[in-house]
Design an enzyme around this catalytic site. Structure first.
Site, PDB file in Angstrom:
ATOM      1  N   CYS A 119     -12.393  -9.700  35.186  1.00  0.00           N
ATOM      2  CA  CYS A 119     -12.193  -8.289  34.976  1.00  0.00           C
ATOM      3  C   CYS A 119     -10.705  -8.188  35.521  1.00  0.00           C
ATOM      4  O   CYS A 119      -9.600  -7.898  34.801  1.00  0.00           O
ATOM      5  CB  CYS A 119     -12.411  -7.421  36.550  1.00  0.00           C
ATOM      6  SG  CYS A 119     -14.516  -7.969  36.037  1.00  0.00           S
ATOM      7  N   ASN A 121     -19.155 -17.312  39.827  1.00  0.00           N
ATOM      8  CA  ASN A 121     -18.519 -17.422  38.158  1.00  0.00           C
ATOM      9  C   ASN A 121     -17.467 -17.562  37.800  1.00  0.00           C
ATOM     10  O   ASN A 121     -16.791 -18.109  36.814  1.00  0.00           O
ATOM     11  CB  ASN A 121     -18.665 -16.021  37.642  1.00  0.00           C
ATOM     12  CG  ASN A 121     -17.475 -14.539  38.747  1.00  0.00           C
ATOM     13  OD1 ASN A 121     -17.498 -14.649  40.291  1.00  0.00           O
ATOM     14  ND2 ASN A 121     -16.825 -14.100  37.969  1.00  0.00           N
TER      15      ASN A 121
END
Ligand SMILES: *Cc1c(COP(=O)(O)O)cnc(C)c1O
Length: 379
Positions: A323, A150
């Site tokens: 995150c 990602n």
């Protein structure tokens, strides 16, 4: 989206495509019956869900009975990993660049008495297949390997990883969250035991995803969510009908338009990347020959990404994973590729998508060049 905003964070999430939304809407207030009932309305819902499932299954060349609907990739990953908690084999192999959902589930398994080996990657973000062979033991039960990263877009050789694991009788969990919708995935070819995806990464809604489980793996794992026996007992809880319809529609549209999207977005990404790399000292993170066509991750030494992102204001880009962006710790993926803390904290991920325009790329180039220069002058 406010038209003043330039959204280049498609790897974090994507907007719901209008066509997907149109297909979903009737399932909120018109076709709302619980698919688990016996009456006619319920049976209609079952048929509709079965159709959507067939569509998703055929896209991956699997059978619909091997798909479990979840709340997203994180849940699928947790089910696939924690499903082995009663296994007699107590060794798991993971890769240092996996998503936090995989790494944190592995840490939990360590607390349950499992041993986890974390494979290193090279400066390109690639793993060494010989090292994988070497690390597998008699008591290894699972190898976790993502299809596309990602943060960098680096694509791992899942087919080869799968072959090695299967030679040693080890299951393979593939986190394909970032790859689904951006490449064709044929599970007859890849032959993994678990494949995980999430609709909001390919222009579907948030809060719905899927987990493929092979017949073989089904015999060895246990469910996480016990309840009313839905989904053959694999995941209790009322099915998210609208979400499932939306996910099937989103997948269909993404695959129908894949070739065109790939051409168009690759062109824009390459234009952006080429010019950004002209900035003095800038370099790209992740040099695998196989990379997602929408992603580029670039380090601008001397310009902290946290500050750069603030200065870019209406341009949405990301530093590392979503995150870790909140805590502003250096990305574990970039660190694993050998970057210093400072360089990892000076790297930006640009992820383009369906609605990115040439004008937006031009504006982004201008802004990034200007703000990197200003930040460096301040230092
Ligand atoms: C986004 C993402 C996840 C988590 O997906 P959720 O839908 O938030 O659960 C997991 N793995 C990868 C590679 C991702 O990009």
């Amino acid at each position: 989206m406010d038209s003043n905003f330039i959204y280049l964070d498609y790897n974090a999430t994507t907007p719901v495509d209008e066509r997907v939304l149109d297909e979903m809407l009737p399932f909120f207030s018109t076709y709302y019956a619980n698919p688990a009932g016996l009456h006619l309305l319920s049976l209609t819902m079952q048929d509709t869900i079965e159709e959507a499932t067939e569509e998703i299954a055929s896209a991956f060349r699997i059978r619909s009975k091997n798909i479990i609907y979840t709340s997203g990739a994180t849940e699928g990953i947790n089910l696939a990993i924690k499903g082995f908690q009663f296994s007699v084999k107590k060794h798991i192999v993971s890769i240092v660049t996996e998503h936090k959902a995989v790494l944190e589930a592995c840490v939990f398994m360590e607390r349950l008495g499992f041993e986890v080996s974390y494979l290193e990657v090279d400066e390109k973000g690639m793993l060494d297949l010989n090292a994988l062979t070497g690390i597998i033991r008699q008591d290894t039960v699972l190898v976790c390997a993502m299809l596309a990263n990602n943060e960098t877009g680096v694509i791992l050789p899942i087919k080869e990883i799968s072959e090695i694991a299967h030679q040693h009788n080890v299951f393979v969990l593939c986190d394909a969250t970032q790859a689904v919708g951006k490449m064709r995935i044929d599970l007859c070819d890849l032959a993994v035991d678990f494949l995980v995806f999430s609709a909001h990464k390919f222009y579907g809604p948030k809060g719905v995803g899927g987990l493929y489980i092979s017949d073989r793996a089904k015999q060895d794992i246990f469910p996480l969510m016990h309840g009313g026996g839905q989904q053959q007992g694999w995941r209790g809880g009322t099915l998210n009908t609208a979400g499932i319809i939306g996910m099937a529609a989103a997948l269909r549209i993404a695959l129908d338009e894949l070739q065109w999207d790939q051409q168009r977005v690759t062109h824009l990404r390459d234009a952006l990347e080429t010019e950004l790399l002209d900035i003095t000292g800038a370099y790209r993170n992740g040099h695998s020959p196989q990379r997602l066509y929408n992603t580029t991750n670039i380090c601008f030494p001397g310009a902290l990404s946290e500050q750069l992102i603030i200065r870019l204001k209406t341009i949405s880009v990301s530093s590392g994973s979503a995150c870790s962006a909140v805590t502003s710790r250096p990305s574990h993926v970039l660190k694993a590729m050998g970057l210093s803390d400072l360089h990892a904290l000076s790297s930006i991920r640009f992820s383009l998508g369906r609605f990115t325009t040439e004008a937006e790329i031009a504006q982004t180039l201008e802004q990034v060049k200007q703000q990197v220069r200003k930040l460096r002058n301040l230092a």
